[in-house]
Design an enzyme around this catalytic site. Structure first.
Site, PDB file in Angstrom:
ATOM      1  N   GLY A  11      -1.866  16.302 -12.157  1.00 39.87           N
ATOM      2  CA  GLY A  11      -1.788  14.874 -11.828  1.00 39.87           C
ATOM      3  C   GLY A  11      -0.817  14.645 -10.675  1.00 39.87           C
ATOM      4  N   ARG A  21       7.432  17.956   2.201  1.00 37.83           N
ATOM      5  CA  ARG A  21       8.185  17.874   3.461  1.00 37.83           C
ATOM      6  C   ARG A  21       9.474  18.697   3.379  1.00 37.83           C
ATOM      7  NH1 ARG A  21      12.526  14.698   4.853  1.00 37.83           N
ATOM      8  NH2 ARG A  21      12.766  14.190   7.070  1.00 37.83           N
ATOM      9  N   ARG A  72      -7.592  20.015 -10.665  1.00 36.94           N
ATOM     10  CA  ARG A  72      -7.443  20.763 -11.911  1.00 36.94           C
ATOM     11  C   ARG A  72      -8.390  21.953 -11.780  1.00 36.94           C
ATOM     12  NH1 ARG A  72      -5.899  15.509 -14.028  1.00 36.94           N
ATOM     13  NH2 ARG A  72      -3.769  15.856 -14.736  1.00 36.94           N
ATOM     14  N   THR A 125       5.746  14.728 -11.785  1.00 36.23           N
ATOM     15  CA  THR A 125       4.898  13.994 -12.725  1.00 36.23           C
ATOM     16  C   THR A 125       5.567  12.659 -13.035  1.00 36.23           C
ATOM     17  OG1 THR A 125       4.182  13.870 -15.039  1.00 36.23           O
ATOM     18  CG2 THR A 125       5.942  15.397 -14.576  1.00 36.23           C
ATOM     19  N   ARG A 171       0.886  10.328 -22.339  1.00 31.89           N
ATOM     20  CA  ARG A 171       0.078  10.835 -23.451  1.00 31.89           C
ATOM     21  C   ARG A 171       0.944  11.463 -24.538  1.00 31.89           C
ATOM     22  NH1 ARG A 171      -4.343  14.040 -20.310  1.00 31.89           N
ATOM     23  NH2 ARG A 171      -2.761  13.638 -18.764  1.00 31.89           N
ATOM     24  N   HIS A 249      -4.205   3.565 -13.461  1.00 31.71           N
ATOM     25  CA  HIS A 249      -3.800   4.427 -12.355  1.00 31.71           C
ATOM     26  C   HIS A 249      -2.908   3.778 -11.308  1.00 31.71           C
ATOM     27  CE1 HIS A 249      -6.399   7.405 -14.098  1.00 31.71           C
ATOM     28  NE2 HIS A 249      -5.845   8.276 -13.270  1.00 31.71           N
TER      29      HIS A 249
END
Ligand code: ADP
Length: 319
Positions: A11, A21, A72, A125, A171, A249
């Protein structure tokens, strides 16, 4: 080490570009060449690998997403897939790899290290669910996106007498829900790490109504269940109008906050240092504002924990 690679996997999270960078600039600063691998482990297996220059990472520090794209890749979970990846790295003369991603991506990095390929993980994440670091890259931005959304909902909430259920990402980890709940003064926070009692949630709303509160805000981490289910249960049990918002999202996007840009720069630069020092199979992190590193094996063995004092505080402040 003369040449290293960098990829983003799993993700995406805001701040990954700032991390790419920093890898590129820090390596070139030390006279090391850098190759960018597009689409995570999938691109690695397929040889989607290109040399990066100082200018390749110009004008990306403020952008969300990842310029190297992400994917993925089921094949990389197999020994055959991992061998193909290592062959590609060797073919391109790459001697060390920085993997920016979440715990799934760390498992891939762990496998590469087990096969003898020097790899360092950088925690990217929004979930903040990686042990060995107080914060992951993207968490602060996602938190602020949620706060901004809830502030807007709060404005309209004050005009009506309603209960608002907001489902946020997470989750397995309730950090986003917990921090957003504390930052937004939510009446109830429901997270996977703590048991919840529907009767108590209903009693909270009722108490609020009785003392004249115009509205209540309930934040639910997606791992606990659907916000719509919570909304339906509340409507069925109480005579209050309920509105459910699933933020989805939008939490993954946006320009990274200052905190995330700085964190990404510090962590990614440390990852390059570790490779140059020959310390592989590691992951970088920040603890008490110090940049630290741990073995990936140790990290993946640990369960994610929330700050239980903070959870308690959120309950104390929402009476
Ligand atoms: P995240 O890194 O955000 O947690 P995923 O869990 O989807 O995202 O993992 C990203 C990728 O990492 C997977 O698609 C796969 O290519 C690789 N990966 C995950 N688990 C393993 C594993 N056990 N062994 C090797 N690679 C893995």
């Amino acid at each position: 080490m003369k040449r290293i690679g960098v990829l983003t996997s799993g993700g995406d999270s805001p701040g990954m570009n700032a991390a790419i960078r920093a890898v590129v600039r820090k390596a070139i600063y030390h006279g090391i060449e850098v190759y960018g691998i597009s689409y995570g482990y999938q691109g690695l297996i397929e040889g989607d690998i290109k040399k990066m220059e100082l200018g390749s990472v110009g004008d990306i520090i403020h952008r969300g997403g990842t310029m190297l794209y992400t994917a993925r890749c089921e094949e990389f979970k197999t020994l055959e897939g991992q061998k193909k990846g290592i062959e590609q790295l060797k073919k391109h003369g790459i001697e060390g790899l920085v993997v920016i991603g979440g715990d799934g991506s760390y498992r891939g990095a762990q496998k590469l290290s087990e096969h003898g390929f020097p790899t360092v993980g950088v925690p990217g994440t929004i979930d903040n669910d990686i042990p060995g670091t107080d914060f992951t890259i993207g968490f602060d931005t996602a938190l602020n996106t949620i706060i901004d959304a809830i502030d807007k909902i709060r404005d309209t909430a004050t005009s009506h007498e309603r209960t608002y259920v907001i489902e946020v990402m997470g989750r397995h980890a309730g950090d986003l829900a917990l921090w957003a709940g504390l930052a937004d003064g939510a009446e109830t926070i429901v997270i996977p790490e703590e048991e919840h009692d529907m009767n108590l949630i209903l009693a909270n709303i009722k108490r609020g109504v009785e003392r004249g509160k115009k509205h209540s805000i309930i934040i639910v981490a997606e791992g606990v269940g659907s916000g719509f289910d919570f909304g339906e249960k509340i409507s069925a049990e109480m005579n209050v109008e309920t509105r459910v918002t699933v933020l989805g999202h939008i939490q993954r996007g946006g320009s990274p906050t200052g905190a995330d840009r700085v964190l990404a720069s510090r962590l990614a630069a440390k990852a390059v240092d570790l490779l140059l020092e020959g310390k592989a199979g590691m992951t970088v992190g920040i603890q008490r504002n110090e940049i630290v590193y741990h073995s990936i094996n140790d990290i993946l063995d640990q369960p994610h924990k929330i700050d239980t004092d903070m959870y308690k505080l959120s309950q104390e402040l929402s009476i």
